[in-house]
Every structure is written in structure tokens, then in C-alpha cells.
Write a protein that holds these residues in place. Structure first.
Motif, PDB file in Angstrom:
ATOM      1  N   ASN A  56       0.748  -1.280   0.003  1.00 53.70           N
ATOM      2  CA  ASN A  56      -0.007  -0.025  -0.011  1.00 53.70           C
ATOM      3  C   ASN A  56       0.866   1.352   0.035  1.00 53.70           C
ATOM      4  O   ASN A  56       1.152   1.899   1.000  1.00 53.70           O
ATOM      5  CB  ASN A  56      -0.906  -0.078   1.175  1.00 53.70           C
ATOM      6  N   LEU A  57       1.464   1.651  -0.978  1.00 57.55           N
ATOM      7  CA  LEU A  57       2.417   2.882  -1.307  1.00 57.55           C
ATOM      8  C   LEU A  57       2.174   3.938  -1.893  1.00 57.55           C
ATOM      9  O   LEU A  57       0.924   4.330  -2.459  1.00 57.55           O
ATOM     10  CB  LEU A  57       3.647   2.046  -2.136  1.00 57.55           C
ATOM     11  N   CYS A  58       2.752   5.116  -1.324  1.00 56.21           N
ATOM     12  CA  CYS A  58       2.189   6.403  -1.865  1.00 56.21           C
ATOM     13  C   CYS A  58       3.013   6.531  -3.002  1.00 56.21           C
ATOM     14  O   CYS A  58       4.218   7.171  -3.420  1.00 56.21           O
ATOM     15  CB  CYS A  58       2.979   7.030  -0.768  1.00 56.21           C
ATOM     16  N   LEU A  59       2.381   6.053  -4.089  1.00 56.05           N
ATOM     17  CA  LEU A  59       3.075   6.174  -5.542  1.00 56.05           C
ATOM     18  C   LEU A  59       2.766   7.472  -6.072  1.00 56.05           C
ATOM     19  O   LEU A  59       3.561   8.126  -7.085  1.00 56.05           O
ATOM     20  CB  LEU A  59       2.462   5.205  -6.314  1.00 56.05           C
ATOM     21  N   THR A  60       1.784   8.263  -5.750  1.00 54.64           N
ATOM     22  CA  THR A  60       1.355   9.699  -6.300  1.00 54.64           C
ATOM     23  C   THR A  60       1.196  10.468  -4.910  1.00 54.64           C
ATOM     24  O   THR A  60       1.260   9.796  -3.852  1.00 54.64           O
ATOM     25  CB  THR A  60       0.265   9.595  -7.094  1.00 54.64           C
ATOM     26  N   GLY A  61       0.672  11.622  -5.344  1.00 55.38           N
ATOM     27  CA  GLY A  61       0.232  12.390  -4.152  1.00 55.38           C
ATOM     28  C   GLY A  61       1.547  12.980  -3.442  1.00 55.38           C
ATOM     29  O   GLY A  61       2.689  13.301  -4.373  1.00 55.38           O
ATOM     30  N   ALA A  62       1.322  13.595  -2.256  1.00 59.81           N
ATOM     31  CA  ALA A  62       2.592  14.340  -1.722  1.00 59.81           C
ATOM     32  C   ALA A  62       3.781  13.601  -1.496  1.00 59.81           C
ATOM     33  O   ALA A  62       4.830  14.315  -1.433  1.00 59.81           O
ATOM     34  CB  ALA A  62       2.014  14.763  -0.253  1.00 59.81           C
ATOM     35  N   ALA A  63       3.752  12.293  -1.166  1.00 60.53           N
ATOM     36  CA  ALA A  63       5.038  11.820  -1.192  1.00 60.53           C
ATOM     37  C   ALA A  63       5.329  10.748  -2.115  1.00 60.53           C
ATOM     38  O   ALA A  63       6.208   9.624  -2.066  1.00 60.53           O
ATOM     39  CB  ALA A  63       4.955  10.752   0.324  1.00 60.53           C
ATOM     40  N   GLY A  64       4.834  11.205  -3.521  1.00 64.42           N
ATOM     41  CA  GLY A  64       4.690  10.555  -4.704  1.00 64.42           C
ATOM     42  C   GLY A  64       6.330  10.122  -4.938  1.00 64.42           C
ATOM     43  O   GLY A  64       6.583   9.293  -5.650  1.00 64.42           O
ATOM     44  N   GLU A  65       7.120  11.287  -4.712  1.00 61.36           N
ATOM     45  CA  GLU A  65       8.427  11.050  -5.250  1.00 61.36           C
ATOM     46  C   GLU A  65       9.172   9.792  -4.494  1.00 61.36           C
ATOM     47  O   GLU A  65      10.334   9.616  -4.816  1.00 61.36           O
ATOM     48  CB  GLU A  65       9.239  12.486  -4.683  1.00 61.36           C
ATOM     49  N   LEU A  66       8.773   9.549  -3.162  1.00 60.34           N
ATOM     50  CA  LEU A  66       9.297   8.675  -2.555  1.00 60.34           C
ATOM     51  C   LEU A  66       8.970   6.971  -2.802  1.00 60.34           C
ATOM     52  O   LEU A  66       9.384   5.802  -2.633  1.00 60.34           O
ATOM     53  CB  LEU A  66       9.169   8.566  -0.925  1.00 60.34           C
ATOM     54  N   GLY A  67       7.432   6.895  -3.400  1.00 61.85           N
ATOM     55  CA  GLY A  67       6.859   5.591  -3.535  1.00 61.85           C
ATOM     56  C   GLY A  67       7.606   4.847  -4.459  1.00 61.85           C
ATOM     57  O   GLY A  67       7.623   3.647  -4.504  1.00 61.85           O
ATOM     58  N   GLY A  68       7.980   5.217  -5.680  1.00 65.95           N
ATOM     59  CA  GLY A  68       8.709   4.664  -6.567  1.00 65.95           C
ATOM     60  C   GLY A  68       9.775   4.007  -6.122  1.00 65.95           C
ATOM     61  O   GLY A  68      10.132   2.810  -6.560  1.00 65.95           O
ATOM     62  N   HIS A  69      10.688   4.472  -5.230  1.00 67.24           N
ATOM     63  CA  HIS A  69      11.744   4.060  -4.681  1.00 67.24           C
ATOM     64  C   HIS A  69      11.514   2.729  -3.818  1.00 67.24           C
ATOM     65  O   HIS A  69      12.012   1.814  -3.757  1.00 67.24           O
ATOM     66  CB  HIS A  69      12.893   4.887  -3.626  1.00 67.24           C
ATOM     67  N   MET A  70      10.216   3.040  -3.085  1.00 68.62           N
ATOM     68  CA  MET A  70       9.995   1.712  -2.251  1.00 68.62           C
ATOM     69  C   MET A  70       9.330   0.549  -3.123  1.00 68.62           C
ATOM     70  O   MET A  70       9.711  -0.551  -2.901  1.00 68.62           O
ATOM     71  CB  MET A  70       8.567   2.227  -1.475  1.00 68.62           C
ATOM     72  N   ARG A  71       8.569   0.878  -4.327  1.00 71.33           N
ATOM     73  CA  ARG A  71       8.185  -0.315  -5.234  1.00 71.33           C
ATOM     74  C   ARG A  71       9.384  -0.706  -5.573  1.00 71.33           C
ATOM     75  O   ARG A  71       9.652  -2.126  -5.713  1.00 71.33           O
ATOM     76  CB  ARG A  71       7.236   0.495  -6.204  1.00 71.33           C
ATOM     77  N   ASP A  72      10.245  -0.009  -6.137  1.00 69.46           N
ATOM     78  CA  ASP A  72      11.363  -0.611  -6.893  1.00 69.46           C
ATOM     79  C   ASP A  72      12.208  -1.402  -5.612  1.00 69.46           C
ATOM     80  O   ASP A  72      13.059  -2.552  -6.377  1.00 69.46           O
ATOM     81  CB  ASP A  72      12.318   0.339  -7.733  1.00 69.46           C
ATOM     82  N   GLY A  73      12.612  -1.005  -4.670  1.00 70.16           N
ATOM     83  CA  GLY A  73      13.060  -1.675  -3.529  1.00 70.16           C
ATOM     84  C   GLY A  73      12.482  -2.983  -3.349  1.00 70.16           C
ATOM     85  O   GLY A  73      13.289  -4.098  -3.321  1.00 70.16           O
ATOM     86  N   MET A  74      11.216  -2.950  -3.405  1.00 70.06           N
ATOM     87  CA  MET A  74      10.302  -4.359  -2.955  1.00 70.06           C
ATOM     88  C   MET A  74      10.707  -5.343  -4.552  1.00 70.06           C
ATOM     89  O   MET A  74      10.932  -6.497  -4.067  1.00 70.06           O
ATOM     90  CB  MET A  74       9.039  -4.163  -3.040  1.00 70.06           C
ATOM     91  N   LEU A  75      10.416  -4.855  -5.513  1.00 69.88           N
ATOM     92  CA  LEU A  75      10.487  -5.756  -6.620  1.00 69.88           C
ATOM     93  C   LEU A  75      11.863  -6.340  -7.061  1.00 69.88           C
ATOM     94  O   LEU A  75      12.022  -7.349  -7.526  1.00 69.88           O
ATOM     95  CB  LEU A  75      10.074  -4.937  -7.841  1.00 69.88           C
ATOM     96  N   LEU A  76      12.948  -5.320  -6.666  1.00 67.45           N
ATOM     97  CA  LEU A  76      14.432  -5.998  -7.022  1.00 67.45           C
ATOM     98  C   LEU A  76      14.380  -7.080  -5.874  1.00 67.45           C
ATOM     99  O   LEU A  76      15.111  -8.380  -6.139  1.00 67.45           O
ATOM    100  CB  LEU A  76      15.196  -4.771  -6.678  1.00 67.45           C
ATOM    101  N   ALA A  77      13.951  -6.828  -4.677  1.00 71.16           N
ATOM    102  CA  ALA A  77      14.283  -7.891  -3.765  1.00 71.16           C
ATOM    103  C   ALA A  77      13.581  -9.263  -3.995  1.00 71.16           C
ATOM    104  O   ALA A  77      14.091 -10.308  -3.827  1.00 71.16           O
ATOM    105  CB  ALA A  77      13.790  -7.490  -2.175  1.00 71.16           C
TER     106      ALA A  77
END
Lengths: 293, 402
Positions: free
Chosen positions: B44-65
Motif C-alpha cells: 500500500n504505497l504512496c506512488l502519487t500525491g504528496a509523497a509520490g516522489e518516494l513511493g517509486g523507490h519503495m516499489r522498486d526496492g521491493m521488486l528488486l528484492a
């Protein structure tokens, strides 16, 4: 001194919003619907500023000249495609509003997909200056915001007051049917008002981008401020929109001399509510809407 | 031959050929997957909105792992169901419901203190494990038996920074700029408490909305007490933090600046530019120079995909989150337990310690929070530079206003 500093800041913020507000009210007056996609034009003008400055490496002066033209073109394209298409089908103004909202949402989401959600900030050392006069500080961007706000106001007054197309736009704002009877070209007035109104967001978008960058969410706040300023100024009044934007800017700042900063977003709206209660038609409002409905 | 048969036979042949051609790679992949058992986790990540700049890093970290672990395992296939909360509690609740009801996820990775607080009761009701690897709101410690935090808590950061400012730098007064949400305001409360206990004075505390276009008023209020202010402490994140830093320096506020983990973002540096130079911050610490196999694999695959740009803290924290999730699955497999939220929680409580990223061991305490090392860093030459690790206080206490 805090009050003076906040007043100066408010004027700068208000001036930045003035271009947006004047464009918004001009389009509202001529087209008679809430052009929420004004925020999308602003957003894309900001992204294009970034592309021109950072990606293509154009000099600031070139972008300064180009960006209002580009913003105007974006607005013109909206009019020639979506709005014109809907208008010939004689849709209700509410449908126009929804279409406009759809354009805004699609444009901001598309920007997010294309550029991501990180802010994009071009490096512009020529504008990176701050000044201190006594206890008051301000930046070059803030000075430019005030000057360009005044320049936009002057140019718009000139076009509306001294040119034939300006006359057509003003006539359309007052009464579409009568304007047609006296020979105004409605389609041209609509197209030019959209182009001109959109061009007015160019400089604010430029200044915002070089100052604090652009990201997909900036359009919503911009169109909200424009709408509030347009209401405060009196719907359809360019002079009112300019003063309304300054009022909103100062109203957002000045009360914070005594109030906590948590109140910042609320103060502008509280002032607006009080203002509208005292003066329902805004600074220079005419009975534009009651005449039409 | 009848005309219909003349058409039918070649059509059938072409159809078979196409089916074989198209399905061949799919069937090979399907065979591989059949040999492995799939395990799903919601994100349940913040891919858009106020913290959207961070959500992409979170998703990519999970997917790489997940990708790295899937390659290494012959029995387990990890699948991450990523959805967007936009850092909005309301949307976060909708997304959370979708993840647990429609996708049947038994563990949900989350983002944003406010979103977590909004979804906690849902997790408790549905008995779904929540793994928080990014939100640092002080009140998240011990907030629910179903919530486990593997990220530095801003309460600890505020305490560490208060100690550092008071004891090491001998500063006595500070002004605070905080974001007006749970993340910012609860951190401010924690700092106020720690700072006043030390004898420090807060000269001004100003807040700003998320995604505020400017912070001129906030800066003006701090400037009014500038002469009695020795330090500026920023409890915000990303672009918001960058705007404050830039406008504060433009206004002539030259006091040393400090920040919490949210400022460790490229967005902060992009917006603030040279104004951020010298700013000190605390953040979660992952020793990516460690020579252990997990970190080596991380570095190898990260560089292959993203080049030489250093990974964002949230990229690494979510990578570590997936590592923990995979170890929970191993525990369930080893003990022949079904894959559900209750057993995942049980596994976490039993195992307690997990192999993390950077050669570290992640140990969850009784309050559901892992004690992870914090780093003190400084912005130099437009980059975040590690200075030293700081040990967190031994007993973090739950508190602060709700």
C-alpha cells in the motif's frame, strides 16, 4: 517588522497568482464555465519551462519569451478540440466543467507518468539572488513576480481596451447575444480569450519552476487560488482578478503575524468569506451571472 | 474436398502453429512457476500525491528484492501486489481493503504514518500482518499487535538530534519547522520533550501543509526571532523540506540546519540547491559496504539496473522488508504452517531476529519495533554524506499526542 515582511511576501505570492487569476476570469467571462484545465495549462507550462531550460539548455530570456506563447498555444488547442467539440453539441455548462476537470486530471496524471513525482528544478544561477533592505528580505524571483504581474495586467488592459478583438471579448463577456448582434465574432473571441488567458499563466509557471520546481500536483493549488481571486475580484473583471489575487496573497500571510501557521490555508478562505459577505460582487463585479441565468 | 474443409484445415493448422508459438514460452514459464509456490504480499504505497516522489523507490526496492529472491529459490515465488494510497488515509483504507479482500494478501507493506494509523484497525480485524519499513511517526511504536516497524522512528531521531545539538554542538536554542501531519507534529512533540528536558529552548515552532507552494510565512516568523535562535530543525520531507531550506537561506537565516530522515531525499537537494550544504540529518543506516552475500547481491543487481546513483533510503528499507517477509515464509514452510496473517505474525514473534541488509540483524522488540542503527550525516557537495552511526536509546517509550 514581521507584519511588513509578511505583507511583502503576500504581495509577491499574490502577484504570482495574478496572472493565473486574470486568465481564469477572462476565460470564465467569455466562455461562462469554470475552466479547471487552467491548472493543467499552468502545470504543463511549468514542465515545458523545465524542458526548455534544463533539457534543451535555452537561455532564460528565450524561455521568458517562448513560454507565454507555448501556454497560449496549449489553451488554444484545448479550445479548438475539446471545448469547441462540446460546444457545437450544445452541452450544458456543467458538462464543460466536467470535461475541464477531466482534462486537468488526465494532464496531471500524464505528467506524473512522464516525469515522475520528483520535483524538477532547472538550475538558473542568474535568478538565484536574495536581497535585504533593512529587516525585509526578498528574492529576485519575488521582484520579477511583482513586475510581471503588473506587466501582465497592463498588457491585458491594453488588449481588452484598445484592440478590436479585446472589444469583442469584452462584449462577449457582457452579453453574447448582443455581441453577435453588433457584429462580434464569437468563435474568434472564444479562441482568443482562451489563448490570451492561457498565455497569462506562462510567466507565473516560469517563475514557480525556477524557484521551487515543478511536480504534478502544483496545478490544483494554482487553479484554486485563481478561482478564489476571481471571486474576490468579481467574476469576469480583470481588474478585480488582479486585486483579488493580491488580496488572497496578503490574506494568506498577514494574519500569521498573530495566528499560528496552522491557520495559513484557512485564513485566505476566511478573509474571502468575510469579503464576499460584505461585498457579494467582489471588487468590480458586475451582475454577469444573474444576467445570464 | 469441400470448400469448407479446404478453408478449415489450413485454418486449423495455422491456429495450432500460432498456439504452439505463442504458448511455448508461456508454458515453459508456467512449468517453472508450477514447481514453485507463489506467495503474495500487498504493498500500500504512496506512488502519487504528496509523497509520490518516494513511493517509486519503495516499489522498486521491493521488486528488486522479490526478483533476486525468486531467482535464488527453487520452491518459493514472491509476488508483490503494488497499489497506490497517494499518502492519503482515505485512499489508503480503500487500497488496504482491496489488497486483503480481493487479492487475499496476508501481509501488507505500508507507507505513511497517517495511512498506517488509518488502516491499523482493518489489519487487526482481518488478522493481516502489517510491515512498516518507512514511516517513522512516534506513535507507531506499539500501536498494534499486528504492526511491526522496521524503520527508524522519528521519536528516536528527535532524541538523538536533541542530544547531539545540546551535548556535542553546545546549542541552547532552536526553531522548528514541521509538516502539519502525524509525521511532523508527533516528531515535534518528541523533540520538544527531549529538548526541554535537556534545558534547551524552542524559539519558534512553525508548521506547513504537505505540498505547500511556499513557506515564506514560516520563514518570516522564524526570522522575527532569528537573533535568539541558534539552530533550525526541519521535520519535513522531500520538496517541502527543500522549499523551507531555500527560503530560509534566501531570507538570511544562516543558523546551522538539522533534519530528520525525510530530508534524505533527492527532491530536497534539487529544490534547496546549495542552500542545503552543511545540513546535518539523522536517518536509517544500511551498511552497503558490507561483504555479506545479501548485500553483495543487492549491490550487484542494483548497479546493473540503476547504475552508480546511490540507492534511496526507502529503496533499501523496502528491500530489507521483503528479505524479512521471505524469512517468515521460510519459517512457515519449515514448521508446516499455513500462509496466513496469524501464522506470519506468530512466525515473526517466534523468530524475532532476521537477516537484514548491510550485514545487520533485525531484531523486533516486544513493542513490535526493530532496533535499527541510525546514521548521522551531512550534506556536502550536493550529496548526503555519512558521518557516523548513532546508537538508539535503550528503551524507546511510547507517547506523544494522538
Amino acid at each position: 517588522m514581521l507584519e511588513l515582511q509578511l505583507f511583502v511576501n503576500g504581495l509577491a505570492v499574490g502577484s504570482l497568482g495574478a496572472g493565473l487569476a486574470m486568465g481564469f476570469t477572462l476565460i470564465l467571462g467569455v466562455h461562462r464555465f469554470w475552466h479547471l484545465a487552467h491548472g493543467a495549462v499552468y502545470l504543463w507550462a511549468a514542465y515545458l519551462t523545465y524542458i526548455l531550460l534544463a533539457t534543451l539548455g535555452l537561455p532564460f530570456l528565450a524561455v521568458f519569451i517562448l513560454i507565454p506563447l507555448i501556454a497560449g498555444t496549449l489553451g488554444g488547442l484545448l479550445e479548438l478540440t475539446i471545448y469547441h467539440y462540446l460546444r457545437v453539441r450544445r452541452v450544458h455548462p456543467m458538462v464543460m466543467l466536467l470535461a475541464s476537470m477531466g482534462v486537468y486530471i488526465a494532464a496531471s496524471n500524464f505528467a506524473g507518468l512522464l516525469f515522475g513525482f520528483d520535483p524538477r528544478v532547472p538550475v538558473t544561477p542568474t535568478l538565484d539572488h536574495a536581497y535585504q533592505v533593512g529587516a525585509i528580505s526578498f528574492t529576485l524571483v519575488e521582484i520579477l513576480a511583482v513586475l510581471l504581474g503588473l506587466l501582465s495586467f497592463g498588457l491585458l488592459q491594453f488588449i481588452l481596451g484598445r484592440t478590436r478583438v479585446g472589444l469583442e471579448m469584452r462584449a462577449t463577456m457582457l452579453d453574447e447575444d448582443m455581441a453577435t448582434v453588433v457584429g462580434a465574432h464569437l468563435s474568434r473571441a472564444r479562441l482568443l480569450s482562451m489563448v490570451l488567458g492561457s498565455a497569462l499563466v506562462g510567466w507565473p509557471a516560469l517563475l514557480q519552476t525556477v524557484d521551487t520546481g515543478v511536480q504534478p500536483s502544483i496545478g490544483l493549488n494554482a487553479v484554486l487560488i485563481a478561482a478564489v481571486a476571481a471571486i474576490a475580484g468579481g467574476l469576469g473583471s480583470v481588474e478585480g482578478a488582479y486585486l483579488g489575487a493580491l488580496l488572497v496573497g496578503v490574506a494568506e500571510m498577514l494574519p500569521l503575524a498573530v495566528l499560528p501557521t496552522e491557520w495559513q490555508s484557512a485564513t485566505a478562505f476566511i478573509v474571502l468569506i468575510i469579503f464576499v459577505l460584505i461585498r457579494p460582487t467582489g471588487f468590480f463585479g458586475r451582475t454577469l451571472w444573474s444576467a445570464r441565468t | 474436398m469441400k470448400p469448407s474443409i479446404r478453408i478449415l484445415v489450413p485454418a486449423l493448422l495455422i491456429g495450432i502453429m500460432l498456439a504452439v508459438g505463442v504458448l511455448q514460452p508461456v508454458s515453459t514459464k508456467a512449468r517453472d512457476l508450477q514447481a514453485k509456490k507463489s506467495y503474495h504480499a500487498g504493498a500500500n504505497l504512496c506512488l502519487t500525491g504528496a509523497a509520490g516522489e518516494l513511493g517509486g523507490h519503495m516499489r522498486d526496492g521491493m521488486l528488486l528484492a522479490a526478483n533476486n529472491l525468486n531467482k535464488a529459490s527453487k520452491t518459493t515465488h514472491l509476488v508483490v501486489d503494488v497499489e497506490d494510497s497517494a499518502a492519503n488515509p482515505q485512499q489508503g483504507v480503500t487500497v488496504f481493503n482491496d489488497l486483503i479482500q480481493n487479492r487475499n494478501d496476508q501481509v501488507v507493506f505500508t507507507c505513511g504514518t497517517s495511512v498506517i494509523q488509518a488502516t491499523l484497525s482493518l489489519a487487526e480485524r482481518a488478522k493481516v500482518l502489517m510491515l512498516n519499513t518507512s514511516a517513522g511517526g512516534p506513535d507507531l511504536i506499539g500501536a498494534s499487535p499486528w504492526l511491526f516497524n522496521d524503520f527508524i522512528n522519528t521519536r528516536l531521531e528527535a532524541q538523538m538530534m536533541a542530544n547531539y545539538m545540546w551535548k556535542t554542538l553546545k546549542l541552547k536554542t532552536a526553531a522548528v519547522d514541521y509538516r502539519s501531519d502525524a509525521y511532523g507534529s508527533e516528531t515535534y512533540d518528541a523533540f520538544k520533550s527531549a529538548w526541554s528536558k535537556l534545558g534547551g529552548k524552542i524559539t519558534a515552532a512553525v508548521s506547513h501543509d504537505i505540498n505547500a507552494p511556499d513557506q515564506l510565512a514560516q520563514v518570516a516568523k522564524i526570522k522575527a526571532v532569528s537573533s535568539s535562535t541558534q539552530a533550525l530543525y526541519i521535520m519535513s520531507a522531500g520538496r517541502d523540506a527543500g522549499i523551507f531550506i531555500k527560503e530560509a537561506r534566501d531570507a538570511g537565516l544562516n543558523q546551522p540546519m538539522f533534519g530528520i530522515d525525510g530530508v534524505v531525499s533527492q527532491a530536497t537537494l534539487d529544490v534547496a540547491g546549495s542552500a542545503a550544504e552543511g545540513m546535518k540529518y539523522t536517518s536509517a543506516y544500511y551498511n552497503l559496504n558490507s561483504k555479506d552475500a545479501i548485500t553483495k547481491e543487492f549491490n550487484k543487481t542494483y548497479r546493473a539496473k540503476y547504475g552508480s546513483v546511490a540507492p534511496n533510503t526507502y529503496f533499501t528499507s523496502y528491500y530489507e522488508g521483503v528479505l524479512i517477509w521471505s524469512q517468515l515464509i521460510t519459517y512457515l514452510q519449515k514448521h508446516h504452517l499455513a500462509y496466513n496473517g496469524t501464522n506470519l505474525r506468530l512466525a515473526l514473534l517466534k523468530q524475532k531476529t532476521f537477516q537484514g541488509l548491510g550485514g545487520s540483524k533485525v531484531t523486533f522488540g516486544k513493542n513490535g519495533s526493530a532496533k535499527i542503527p541510525a546514521a548521522l550525516g551531512v550534506v556536502t557537495n550536493g550529496a548526503f554524506t555519512f558521518l557516523k552511526t548513532i546508537k538508539p536509546p535503550k528503551k524507546p517509550k511510547k507517547g506523544g499526542k494522538k
